[in-house]
Design a protein around this motif. Structure first.
Motif, PDB file in Angstrom:
ATOM      1  N   UNK A 167       0.874  -1.260   0.001  1.00 16.33           N
ATOM      2  CA  UNK A 167      -0.050  -0.100   0.130  1.00 16.33           C
ATOM      3  C   UNK A 167       0.903   1.237  -0.117  1.00 16.33           C
ATOM      4  N   UNK A 168       0.329   1.985  -0.650  1.00 23.89           N
ATOM      5  CA  UNK A 168       1.215   3.392  -0.761  1.00 23.89           C
ATOM      6  C   UNK A 168       0.343   4.640  -0.253  1.00 23.89           C
ATOM      7  N   UNK A 169      -0.891   4.172   0.206  1.00 27.10           N
ATOM      8  CA  UNK A 169      -1.676   5.290   0.883  1.00 27.10           C
ATOM      9  C   UNK A 169      -2.526   4.356   1.977  1.00 27.10           C
ATOM     10  N   UNK A 170      -3.245   5.504   2.951  1.00 27.88           N
ATOM     11  CA  UNK A 170      -4.014   4.802   4.106  1.00 27.88           C
ATOM     12  C   UNK A 170      -5.091   4.513   3.518  1.00 27.88           C
ATOM     13  N   UNK A 171      -5.618   5.000   2.370  1.00 28.14           N
ATOM     14  CA  UNK A 171      -6.835   4.820   1.868  1.00 28.14           C
ATOM     15  C   UNK A 171      -7.095   3.227   1.371  1.00 28.14           C
ATOM     16  N   UNK A 172      -5.911   2.938   0.829  1.00 25.44           N
ATOM     17  CA  UNK A 172      -5.735   1.436   0.129  1.00 25.44           C
ATOM     18  C   UNK A 172      -5.974   0.481   1.282  1.00 25.44           C
ATOM     19  N   UNK A 173      -5.418   0.871   2.387  1.00 21.28           N
ATOM     20  CA  UNK A 173      -5.566  -0.149   3.705  1.00 21.28           C
ATOM     21  C   UNK A 173      -6.852  -0.105   4.202  1.00 21.28           C
ATOM     22  N   UNK A 174      -7.571   1.198   4.450  1.00 19.83           N
ATOM     23  CA  UNK A 174      -8.910   0.997   4.696  1.00 19.83           C
ATOM     24  C   UNK A 174      -9.637   0.258   3.938  1.00 19.83           C
TER      25      UNK A 174
END
Length: 234
Positions: A167-174
């Motif tokens: 993941x390169x952003x928190x949105x991808x993890x969420x």
């Protein structure tokens, strides 16, 4: 006469979200609850200088929680992120002469050193096939502040499912781990989107001479200025 039928209302579940972790004020505001999450054995998602990572406390139960979330094969260890050499010494890890020279030149930075020792403090899951423990002093300001406030190293592995890019952003993890966030098993720190970059260079310092076992952001030619006997990554 009207008859009324009682209905059980479905609970309203809030959408999973990430904790702001960008400005100095946001980082400071996040520390208390983030450290409490680590003490409770939870898994943390956080930005690093290369990709978003998963990690937690360095104890057996916390490491096993990370293994379950990540679906990590037993043969693939995690590394430790530190904010100073004192943390390495407290865990009984040995900084070899070559490792000391490399660290003095390139830490904090994208260099991971595999060190011997730590048999009494480091869980088996963190030990690689060569017998050492991988350690990096991250240059990410927010993460360094968190580790210093926590007072202990944290584990680290890329935040992704098997076969999916990190993941390169928190949105991808969420988007991928919303259920774990809602259940309180995962806390996500949002430090913005990370620009593409090479992974850290990994050097095994457990043997007679240091050896590059994964090429990365720091080329071997530059590392040899500090460790002339370095082998690998021509």
């Amino acid at each position: 006469m009207h008859s009324w039928i009682a209905r059980e209302e479905s609970p309203v579940i809030a959408a999973p979200s990430a904790v702001p972790f960008w400005s100095a004020e946001e980082i400071e505001a996040s520390l208390r609850e983030t450290i409490a999450h680590l003490h409770a054995g939870g898994v943390l998602a956080y930005p690093t200088e290369t990709v978003y990572g998963f990690g937690g406390a360095v104890d057996h139960d916390s490491v096993e929680s990370l293994v379950r979330l990540k679906s990590r094969p037993p043969a693939k260890p995690f590394l430790l992120l530190v904010s100073g050499s004192d943390m390495i010494e407290r865990f009984g890890l040995h900084i070899t002469p070559s490792a000391a020279r490399l660290a003095a030149r390139h830490w904090p930075g994208p260099l991971t050193l595999v060190l011997p020792g730590g048999e009494r403090r480091v869980p088996r899951r963190l030990r690689g096939p060569e017998g050492g423990v991988a350690v990096r002093w991250t240059p990410h300001d927010g993460l360094t502040r968190l580790i210093r406030a926590y007072g202990e190293p944290i584990t680290s592995t890329s935040a992704n499912r098997p076969g999916v890019p990190p993941a390169m952003s928190a949105a991808e993890i969420v988007a991928q781990w919303g259920d774990a966030i809602v259940r309180g098993k995962l806390r996500v720190l949002d430090g913005g989107r990370i620009p593409p970059s090479e992974p850290s260079t990994v050097v095994d310092c457990t043997g007679r001479v240091p050896r590059v076992i994964r090429p990365g952001a720091i080329p071997a030619t530059l590392l040899r200025e500090s460790a002339p006997d370095l082998v690998g990554d021509v």
